[in-house]
Design an enzyme around this catalytic site. Structure first.
Site, PDB file in Angstrom:
ATOM      1  N   HIS A 193     -36.077  35.971  -8.068  1.00  0.00           N
ATOM      2  CA  HIS A 193     -36.441  36.872  -9.164  1.00  0.00           C
ATOM      3  C   HIS A 193     -36.929  38.222  -8.648  1.00  0.00           C
ATOM      4  O   HIS A 193     -36.561  39.273  -9.190  1.00  0.00           O
ATOM      5  CB  HIS A 193     -37.513  36.234 -10.049  1.00  0.00           C
ATOM      6  CG  HIS A 193     -37.004  35.185 -10.968  1.00  0.00           C
ATOM      7  ND1 HIS A 193     -36.244  35.464 -12.088  1.00  0.00           N
ATOM      8  CD2 HIS A 193     -37.137  33.832 -10.945  1.00  0.00           C
ATOM      9  CE1 HIS A 193     -35.944  34.345 -12.718  1.00  0.00           C
ATOM     10  NE2 HIS A 193     -36.463  33.344 -12.042  1.00  0.00           N
ATOM     11  N   HIS A 245     -37.849  34.133 -20.622  1.00  0.00           N
ATOM     12  CA  HIS A 245     -36.443  33.816 -20.869  1.00  0.00           C
ATOM     13  C   HIS A 245     -35.837  34.747 -21.915  1.00  0.00           C
ATOM     14  O   HIS A 245     -34.648  35.087 -21.834  1.00  0.00           O
ATOM     15  CB  HIS A 245     -36.297  32.360 -21.291  1.00  0.00           C
ATOM     16  CG  HIS A 245     -36.418  31.401 -20.159  1.00  0.00           C
ATOM     17  ND1 HIS A 245     -36.609  30.055 -20.325  1.00  0.00           N
ATOM     18  CD2 HIS A 245     -36.388  31.614 -18.812  1.00  0.00           C
ATOM     19  CE1 HIS A 245     -36.682  29.472 -19.143  1.00  0.00           C
ATOM     20  NE2 HIS A 245     -36.550  30.388 -18.208  1.00  0.00           N
TER      21      HIS A 245
END
Length: 406
Positions: free
Chosen positions: A380, A248
């Site tokens: 992703h 993150h």
């Protein structure tokens, strides 16, 4: 100023984008929306249909349609049909988190899910998909009206199904994806308030980063005070793990640069230093932290690894963040990291027999399933193959629409 020097070692990206698009073509679930994909790409129709997976697949195949991939429009439309059909709560509004194979929806309403619906609808709108503009209007309205807290300049996290009770938990993960959603919505609608919300969330996030040595707290109480010990007893939680999540920090590093680029001359000068600081901390804490190649998943607040599994999405975000920082600065150090992690992904994550990327590896870089069985979606990995080939602004769908992805 953005760098004009091409990134090294980008020849594999376009071919890998196409390989990923091919892998996911059988995602359609009989109930509507996207099924959870097994390791070989076959749909697991016994598993629930998830809003976040369905929205991600709508986004991915909208990008594919914009890139001219044959058959992509029908696939984007199949995912969108899940968002306007089985996953939509026709009684209370908004979207269920998931619907079980027997058609029963899960309880609650999640900001995380709603942010992905906005992203999907924005990309589909730019791809010219039927019904997408109306879906986008509803999705933005629901996300903002139900979750946005103007006093805190952040999105809340979880409601009950009927929007009667707001949970006290607040989370940074949902807000990170809300920043992505707001940027995409701005591209699709031109609504300046979407960009303003993205900047407000980013500013608060950077503040918490500075306060905690650029290890971002993920979990908060209702007053947005960090809960640093949340889930210490459940460190492998797939959505709310304990500690600092290395991936993150990398994802935020990149998103900060997208916010800066979207703002243009309005951008404050503290965005780039913050993006760089988050990147450096994530690399120092996460890359080969236990002596083996790969990023650990999470660390304690002193940087000690906690969960050492290697997640595909972390490697994907590392590639994208390094590419974005190189594009923004021209610093060859970022190009070298991009090269290093591209080689690592190609050696360990790519499944050249069955397709797509292994979603999880163990500490010896062997395929594992302790957190993520199968290969549920493409989001992703696909973005990691596109971001190094795209400008920092506009976002991916708008860049694909204008031919700016090279």
């Amino acid at each position: 100023m953005p760098s004009a020097t091409p990134l090294p070692d980008t020849g594999w990206l376009a071919a890998e984008t196409g390989r990923l698009f091919d892998f996911g073509r059988d995602f359609a679930h009989p109930l509507g929306g996207a099924a959870w994909l097994r390791a070989d790409g076959t749909p697991d129709t016994s598993a629930p249909v998830h809003t976040w997976i369905t929205a991600r697949m709508a986004h991915v195949y909208s990008l594919a349609e914009l890139l001219g991939v044959p058959g992509a429009a029908a696939l984007a439309d199949a995912a969108l049909a899940g968002l306007t059909g089985v996953l939509h709560d026709g009684r209370h509004g908004g979207w269920h988190p998931s619907v079980a194979a027997d058609g029963v929806p899960a309880a609650g309403k999640s900001c995380y899910d709603h942010a992905f619906v906005v992203l999907a609808a924005a990309s589909a709108t730019l791809a010219g998909r039927p019904g997408a503009p109306a879906l986008l209007t509803e999705a933005i309205d629901t996300l903002v009206r139900r979750f946005w807290d103007p006093a805190q300049r952040m999105f809340a996290d979880e409601w009950d199904t009927g929007w009667q009770r707001l949970d006290e938990y607040r989370g940074l993960n949902a807000n990170m994806h809300a920043v992505e959603a707001m940027l995409a919505a701005f591209d699709a609608t031109g609504q300046r308030e979407c960009l303003d919300r993205a900047l407000a969330i980013t500013e608060r996030t950077i503040g918490w980063g500075r306060e905690h040595g650029w290890r971002l707290p993920e979990h908060y109480d209702a007053a947005w005070q960090p809960r640093l010990d949340q889930h210490r007893d459940r460190p492998r939680d797939p959505f709310k793990p304990f500690g600092a999540t290395v991936g993150h920090a990398l994802e935020w590093s990149r998103l900060i640069l997208h916010v800066e680029a979207a703002l243009g001359e309005r951008a404050p000068d503290w965005l780039l230093p913050a993006a760089t600081a988050l990147f450096r901390r994530a690399v120092a804490d996460g890359w080969a932290a236990d002596g083996a190649a790969g990023f650990v998943y999470t660390t304690d607040w002193d940087g000690t690894p906690v969960v050492r599994q290697r997640m595909h999405w972390v490697a994907a975000e590392a590639i994208a963040a390094a590419a974005a920082l190189y594009r923004r600065t021209g610093d060859p150090d970022f190009a070298q990291w991009y090269r290093t992690w591209s080689a690592y992904v190609r050696e360990h994550f790519l499944d050249l027999r069955q397709g797509s990327w292994w979603h999880e590896l163990d500490t010896a870089n062997r395929p594992a399933t302790s957190t993520w069985p199968g290969k549920p979606d493409l989001y992703h990995a696909v973005q990691a193959t596109l971001i190094p080939r795209a400008p920092l602004a506009p976002g991916l769908a708008a860049a694909c629409a204008t031919g700016a992805v090279r």
